[in-house]
Scaffold this active site. Structure first.
Site, mmCIF file in Angstrom:
data_model
loop_
_atom_site.group_PDB
_atom_site.id
_atom_site.type_symbol
_atom_site.label_atom_id
_atom_site.label_comp_id
_atom_site.label_asym_id
_atom_site.label_seq_id
_atom_site.Cartn_x
_atom_site.Cartn_y
_atom_site.Cartn_z
ATOM 1 N N GLU A 1 65.228 35.801 -5.264
ATOM 2 C CA GLU A 1 65.519 36.619 -4.082
ATOM 3 C C GLU A 1 65.075 35.930 -2.798
ATOM 4 O O GLU A 1 64.519 36.555 -1.882
ATOM 5 C CB GLU A 1 64.848 37.991 -4.205
ATOM 6 C CG GLU A 1 65.367 38.817 -5.371
ATOM 7 C CD GLU A 1 64.679 40.165 -5.504
ATOM 8 O OE1 GLU A 1 63.804 40.473 -4.663
ATOM 9 O OE2 GLU A 1 64.999 40.910 -6.446
ATOM 10 N N GLU B 1 68.624 41.542 -11.840
ATOM 11 C CA GLU B 1 67.810 42.746 -11.689
ATOM 12 C C GLU B 1 68.737 43.835 -11.185
ATOM 13 O O GLU B 1 69.730 43.560 -10.509
ATOM 14 C CB GLU B 1 66.682 42.578 -10.657
ATOM 15 C CG GLU B 1 65.489 41.774 -11.098
ATOM 16 C CD GLU B 1 64.408 41.733 -10.012
ATOM 17 O OE1 GLU B 1 64.329 42.696 -9.197
ATOM 18 O OE2 GLU B 1 63.659 40.751 -9.962
#
Length: 764
Positions: free
Chosen positions: A339, A453
């Site tokens: 991320e 995710e």
């Protein structure tokens, strides 16, 4: 259910759901639907114009264009013959902001996302991606966010979906057999199924019950997820402690037959200035947030700095655990430094984690450091490297590169954050298909794309109807899985019990009992005569032994499929058009496979029709400046007489191939030469037919007073050239550029000639 039966059932299910829905017929070049913006339904604050502030904007179609300022909506309807995925685009101009202008797209009353229209002073096309439209009439609306753009037309057409056919070639050619077997399986199911996954809690959460989420799924659906997510964050040099993560990963893979994926929330000290390397730091005084530390990420890639030394300590702790997994034959879908881009931007302004706070270029260097250390220094080859991406305009700049990424991941949190349907408190089961295909396009379809995710798992119907080919899903732990605000139990049950979703009990045996034999070629020696009427292709038989052909190289050059050779599962045919360019002598052509050892073909090139010039020649080279972007290219050359007779240097020419990157006059300097700088001549030659990596070459020659080069002797030339306006070259795409060496070594992308005949190197 056996794997083949499951696949057959899934295909039947897909056909049942998609029959008459997803089939894309053959269409003409004309788009399905185009509307002039002035013919859309316009809110009262929009204008149809032909100029802006008295300045005409020629090139529009129809009677004018719509000027959208900081508010307003444009709405139109389109009728489509079948439910399925469609591409929506606009022809526009946006000349106010170099940073882009935000707009919102709504389809059938549901906002599909925010889009930044790039800056352009000419009429250009912008693609809103793929969206599901229902058979019959659909309503599409564009709403101003930051507005301030001009719109000429809107187009809706059938979506040209990527076939999702990815080859099982890992970036690490030394991957362990188990890792390669797992990669083979992942590419087999990609686009045909989605693999179920679940992240475990870490740090002794759930009162130490690491099975809570997994038992909850089983009690609900009667199935366990196939993939289990781990995190190596507690193996660190600050407060590191053994939380059993590595043992649980071994148990999951070796005893329960599952697949392991792992992230790495590695921390840094909050006060890095006072921190001493090796010092104990309480976990409360450590963080991964850039706003909570004075750790300078830009220094982390500079050898000798304290930040660099700290990062090397973290890698050492991580490598210790990964080595245990490798020793136990456990492959890992590894997702480090995840991320990174966060909320977007090139310079780390949107970063959520310290590893991205210095921006895209430093991040890629940090990724390269980790990749190189783990694979080369620590010899870890049980990793399938997974990179977390976004779909901002700046996202491609963060991508580490195809040579260090095996899977592209996306973390979906749109049930509360970035929700586009205006709802709250209920699951968002959107398959985010437009995002999926944007990520597919990031690598031109060469890498698999996974939902690494997520909060809400997309519904089975959305996944299949929209052909959202996510490799796997993996909800975060706790409420992200078990709260009905995030996941509808009925949706999860339907997913886990469907034939489209692969669960733990449906995985094949991914263990390797014995090493797979390496692939082989035959013959291993061949000859090529360049004389007229004697040139021919060279056919090489392949015995793959379960592997795949990854690439073919000759020195630093990678042969191009379809151009330099053709390949099937049984043979490779090396094209005469490539072979005929090879200089005389022996050449080692290396066949690289998806696993096992390389195979080598030795080709002896002769030319019975042309006398061989007196003397043999080899050229060694490296680049003095290895920056990808530079205003001066500085190649260093060494000419070596490898023959038995003297060579007249005035008969010798060298050619360095490159792209000029902007047509300008160029200048040459010989900074130093062992045979005297005054004896070195130069000439810039523009190729009549540009090729990959070259539209120019620099030809270096020698005056008649230079003399001879005796057997075994060498001559060194240190050269430099630039454009007259000192504008930059991009060396990274230059044929003769060599970034990987800082000393003289044989370099076949620099060619050498004696008396006009090629005697060294490979012309592009």
């Amino acid at each position: 259910m056996t794997n083949w039966l499951k696949k057959a059932s899934a295909m039947l299910l897909a056909f049942t759901l998609l029959l008459g829905l997803m089939t894309v017929p053959v269409h003409a070049d004309t788009p399905l639907f185009t509307i002039e913006s002035e013919n859309a339904q316009l809110s009262s604050d929009l204008q149809v114009v032909t100029e802006i502030y008295g300045q005409p904007k020629p090139g529009f179609s129809g009677s004018g264009f719509v000027w959208m300022q900081n508010s307003g909506t444009m709405t139109f309807t389109v009728t489509v013959p079948e439910t399925g995925m469609y591409a929506i685009s606009t022809r526009y101009m946006q000349e106010l902001s170099p940073d882009g202008r935000l707009q919102y797209l709504t389809v059938n009353g549901v906002t599909k996302g925010s889009y930044m229209l790039p800056y352009t002073t000419t009429w250009s096309n912008f693609d809103f991606g793929f969206h599901k439209l229902n058979q019959g009439t659909n309503t599409i609306q564009l709403k101003a966010g930051w507005g301030f753009a001009y719109f000429d037309t809107f187009t809706v057409d059938y979506a040209d979906l990527d076939p999702l056919d990815v080859q099982p070639v890992l970036t690490d050619p030394e991957a362990t057999p188990e890792t390669q077997l797992l990669m083979n399986y992942l590419t087999e199911v990609y686009g045909n199924h989605i693999i179920s996954g679940q992240q475990e809690i870490y740090g002794s959460g759930n009162d130490g019950n690491y099975e809570l989420e997994f038992d909850w799924i089983y009690n609900l659906t009667g199935k366990y997820p196939a993939i289990r997510g781990f995190d190596f964050m507690n193996y660190n040099p600050l407060y590191g402690w053994e939380d059993g993560t590595t043992d649980r990963a071994i148990d999951w893979v070796n005893n329960r037959g599952g697949i392991a994926t792992a992230s790495w929330h590695i921390n840094v000290p909050r006060n890095f200035t006072t921190y001493q390397l090796g010092e104990f730091v309480d976990w409360k005084d450590a963080t991964y947030k850039p706003t909570e530390t004075n750790f300078n990420t830009a220094n982390a890639v500079i050898p000798g700095t304290k930040e660099y030394q700290y990062v090397m300590m973290t890698i050492e702790d991580l490598a210790e655990q990964l080595q245990i997994l490798q020793d136990n034959h456990v492959p890992v879908v590894f997702r480090p430094y995840h991320e990174a881009e966060g909320n977007g931007g090139l310079n780390g302004e949107g970063a959520w984690f310290w590893w991205a706070s210095a921006g895209a270029e430093v991040y890629k260097q940090l990724w390269d450091l980790l990749y190189t250390e783990l694979t080369e220094t620590y010899g870890l080859h049980n990793l399938i490297w997974t990179y977390n991406s976004y779909v901002y305009p700046t996202s491609p700049a963060w991508y580490p590169g195809d040579d260090q990424v095996d899977i592209v991941g996306y973390d979906k949190y749109n049930t509360i954050y970035n929700r586009h349907d205006g709802l709250s408190g209920v699951p968002n089961e959107d398959a985010i298909t437009s995002i999926f295909y944007q990520l597919v396009d990031l690598t031109g379809g060469t890498k698999m794309v996974a939902m690494t995710e997520n909060d809400t798992v997309p519904s089975l119907q959305n996944l299949i109807e929209e052909k959202a080919g996510w490799l796997y899903f993996c909800p975060w732990y706790g409420e992200h899985l078990m709260s009905s605000a995030f996941n509808d139990p009925a949706t999860l049950t339907t997913l886990y019990q469907s034939d489209y979703v692969i669960t733990l009990d449906e995985l094949p045996n991914l263990k390797v009992d014995a090493p797979t034999p390496s692939a082989a070629i035959s013959p291993v020696n061949a000859a090529l005569d360049k004389a007229a009427n004697l040139e021919q292709d060279i056919s090489v038989s392949l015995t793959l032994n379960g592997h795949q052909l990854a690439s073919i190289t000759n020195g630093n050059y990678t042969l191009q499929s379809g151009q330099d050779y053709t390949a099937s599962s049984a043979a490779v045919v090396l094209s005469n058009s490539y072979l005929s360019k090879l200089p005389l002598g022996q050449h080692t052509i290396t066949f690289h496979f998806s696993g096992g050892k390389n195979a080598v073909l030795t080709v002896n090139v002769v030319d019975s029709g042309v006398p061989i010039p007196a003397g043999g020649l080899a050229i060694q080279a490296f680049n003095g400046s290895t920056s990808a972007s530079t205003n001066g290219i500085s190649p260093k050359f060494k000419i070596v007489n490898t023959g038995n007779t003297a060579i007249q240097l005035s008969d010798v020419k060298l050619r360095y191939y490159y792209t000029i990157d902007g047509e300008k006059a160029q200048g040459f300097w010989c900074d130093w030469a062992s045979i005297g700088s005054a004896n070195v001549t130069s000439n810039f030659v523009k190729l009549a037919n540009p090729v990959t990596g070259a539209d120019y070459y620099l030809e270096i020659g020698f005056t008649s007073s230079t003399g001879t080069l005796n057997p075994g002797q060498s001559a060194e030339i240190q050269a430099r050239f630039s454009k007259a306006d000192w504008s930059n070259y991009n060396q990274a795409n230059d044929y003769s550029y060599k970034a990987s060496s800082s000393q003289f070594a044989d370099h076949e992308q620099v060619t050498g000639y004696i008396g006009g005949q090629l005697v060294w190197g490979i012309e592009p």
